[in-house]
Motif scaffolding. Structure first.
Motif, PDB file in Angstrom:
ATOM      1  N   CYS A  99       0.835  -1.212   0.000  1.00 33.45           N
ATOM      2  CA  CYS A  99       0.000   0.000   0.000  1.00 33.45           C
ATOM      3  C   CYS A  99       0.868   1.261   0.000  1.00 33.45           C
ATOM      4  N   CYS A 101       3.826   1.581  -1.344  1.00 34.37           N
ATOM      5  CA  CYS A 101       4.488   1.720  -2.642  1.00 34.37           C
ATOM      6  C   CYS A 101       3.506   1.669  -3.814  1.00 34.37           C
ATOM      7  N   CYS A 102       2.218   1.615  -3.547  1.00 35.93           N
ATOM      8  CA  CYS A 102       1.202   1.407  -4.579  1.00 35.93           C
ATOM      9  C   CYS A 102       1.217   2.507  -5.641  1.00 35.93           C
ATOM     10  N   CYS A 103       1.370   3.747  -5.226  1.00 37.62           N
ATOM     11  CA  CYS A 103       1.350   4.853  -6.180  1.00 37.62           C
ATOM     12  C   CYS A 103       2.549   4.802  -7.118  1.00 37.62           C
ATOM     13  N   CYS A 104       3.696   4.443  -6.598  1.00 38.91           N
ATOM     14  CA  CYS A 104       4.923   4.403  -7.404  1.00 38.91           C
ATOM     15  C   CYS A 104       4.949   3.212  -8.363  1.00 38.91           C
ATOM     16  N   VAL A 106       2.221   1.556  -9.557  1.00 43.91           N
ATOM     17  CA  VAL A 106       0.949   1.454 -10.282  1.00 43.91           C
ATOM     18  C   VAL A 106       0.197   0.180  -9.881  1.00 43.91           C
ATOM     19  N   GLY A 107       0.241  -0.157  -8.613  1.00 42.32           N
ATOM     20  CA  GLY A 107      -0.510  -1.291  -8.082  1.00 42.32           C
ATOM     21  C   GLY A 107       0.199  -2.622  -8.147  1.00 42.32           C
TER      22      GLY A 107
END
Length: 174
Positions: A99, A101-104, A106-107
């Motif tokens: 969660c 690192c999700c933005c970096c 892309v899921g």
């Protein structure tokens, strides 16, 4: 006075009757079998990862009285809980990391959690299948991990279903 004895060669012979009523015989799969509703064991833990709770309640359901010993039931649930206790904390750590690192990523950082959760479900299913083969099929029960809709929301959760195997009529010939 003479007595007619049947031919001993024909004594054990089974003859098929040529009768029109034979066509109305119902096959066994169409016979109604009484089978009670399955027992649903919902997760009782405080952490749930992708629908899989971190423990199940060891309280003996009254529906199973006379079917299985409470000690055997508790042992089986304890084995499932031990498997969850071993695997789920690792899943939670990966979920938190994913969660963050999700933005970096892309899921893509959530894939390890999904794979670990799937592996945990498979290990529980194998454990339940081992329990079924060891004990529960002999007692007329079948345990399985099943996905069900939550009663309070539209979310899905994994529950343990304890199904009653149908009793086959033994008085019918093969």
């Amino acid at each position: 006075m003479s007595v007619l004895l049947p031919n001993m060669a024909d004594f054990d012979t089974i003859y098929e009757l040529e009768d029109e009523e034979d066509e109305h015989v119902v096959s066994e799969e169409h016979l109604p079998r009484y089978c009670p509703e399955p027992v649903v064991m919902r997760g009782a833990g405080h952490i749930t990862v992708f629908g899989l709770s971190n423990r199940f309640d060891t309280e003996f359901p009254s529906v199973l009285t006379g079917k299985v010993a409470p000690e055997e039931f508790k042992t089986s649930i304890s084995r499932v809980n031990a498997c969850l206790k071993k695997n789920l904390p690792v899943n939670v750590k990966w979920l938190l990391c994913g969660c963050l690192c999700c933005c970096c990523t892309v899921g893509c950082s959530l894939w390890p959690v999904i794979c670990l959760n799937k592996r945990t479900r498979r290990s529980i299913q194998k454990l339940l299948e081992w329990e079924n083969n060891r004990l529960y099929h002999k007692l007329g029960l079948h345990w399985k991990l099943s996905k069900r809709k939550c009663e309070s929301s539209n979310m899905m959760e994994y529950v343990i279903l304890i199904e009653f195997l149908p009793k086959y009529p033994i008085f019918r010939p093969d």
